[in-house]
Design an enzyme around this catalytic site. Sequence first.
Site, PDB file in Angstrom:
ATOM      1  N   ILE A  64     109.483  24.340 111.661  1.00  0.00           N
ATOM      2  CA  ILE A  64     110.930  24.396 111.615  1.00  0.00           C
ATOM      3  C   ILE A  64     111.135  25.267 110.282  1.00  0.00           C
ATOM      4  CG2 ILE A  64     113.254  23.253 111.498  1.00  0.00           C
ATOM      5  CD1 ILE A  64     111.854  20.544 112.029  1.00  0.00           C
ATOM      6  N   PRO A  65     110.791  26.552 110.587  1.00  0.00           N
ATOM      7  CA  PRO A  65     111.055  27.877 109.811  1.00  0.00           C
ATOM      8  C   PRO A  65     112.601  27.901 109.427  1.00  0.00           C
ATOM      9  CG  PRO A  65     110.344  28.731 111.694  1.00  0.00           C
ATOM     10  CD  PRO A  65     110.227  27.201 111.927  1.00  0.00           C
ATOM     11  N   HIS A  66     113.172  27.857 108.339  1.00  0.00           N
ATOM     12  CA  HIS A  66     114.618  27.874 108.127  1.00  0.00           C
ATOM     13  C   HIS A  66     114.835  28.635 106.784  1.00  0.00           C
ATOM     14  CE1 HIS A  66     113.078  24.235 106.312  1.00  0.00           C
ATOM     15  NE2 HIS A  66     113.977  24.451 105.113  1.00  0.00           N
ATOM     16  N   GLY A  67     116.030  29.367 106.928  1.00  0.00           N
ATOM     17  CA  GLY A  67     116.591  29.967 105.770  1.00  0.00           C
ATOM     18  C   GLY A  67     117.926  30.426 105.911  1.00  0.00           C
TER      19      GLY A  67
END
Length: 154
Positions: A64-67
């Site tokens: 779950i790459p997030h930014g």
Amino acid sequence: MRLCEFLDFDSVRPAMAAGNKRQLLQTLGQIAGQRLGFDPAAIVDSLAERERLGSTGFGGGVAIPHGKVAGLKNVYAMMVRLAEPLDYAAIDGAPVDLVFLLLSPPDSGAQHLKALAAVSRAVRSEDIVEKLRGARSRDALIAVLMALEERDAA
């Protein structure tokens, strides 16, 4: 917060190619940038900054790459199933093949956490994860995600 409130169903990809984690993040940034009208480099920078704090490899083959992205008005997510699993330095060491990208405005602390929790709930179910892995088309992936939404709404 429900997944359908922020997931971009038009960006769902059933067999995306990515040779490594860096290429994956760049491709996700390109797609999200085009969909949102944002500079893909700013999205990739945000994702890379978060990855430097620790891998967003959730475990069980899911990442779950997030930014946070300046100028973004609402939480945005997209989902892809990779054509081939790749090393993501996940917490369990397993290669990743299911990826949920999550982007939020910089000042959306609570909304960001609620969206992250909604995605986490979805991928905690081994049944859902296996159905996502078995889905061979965009429509099949969307059907699994919509069935999850209907189940959670009940």
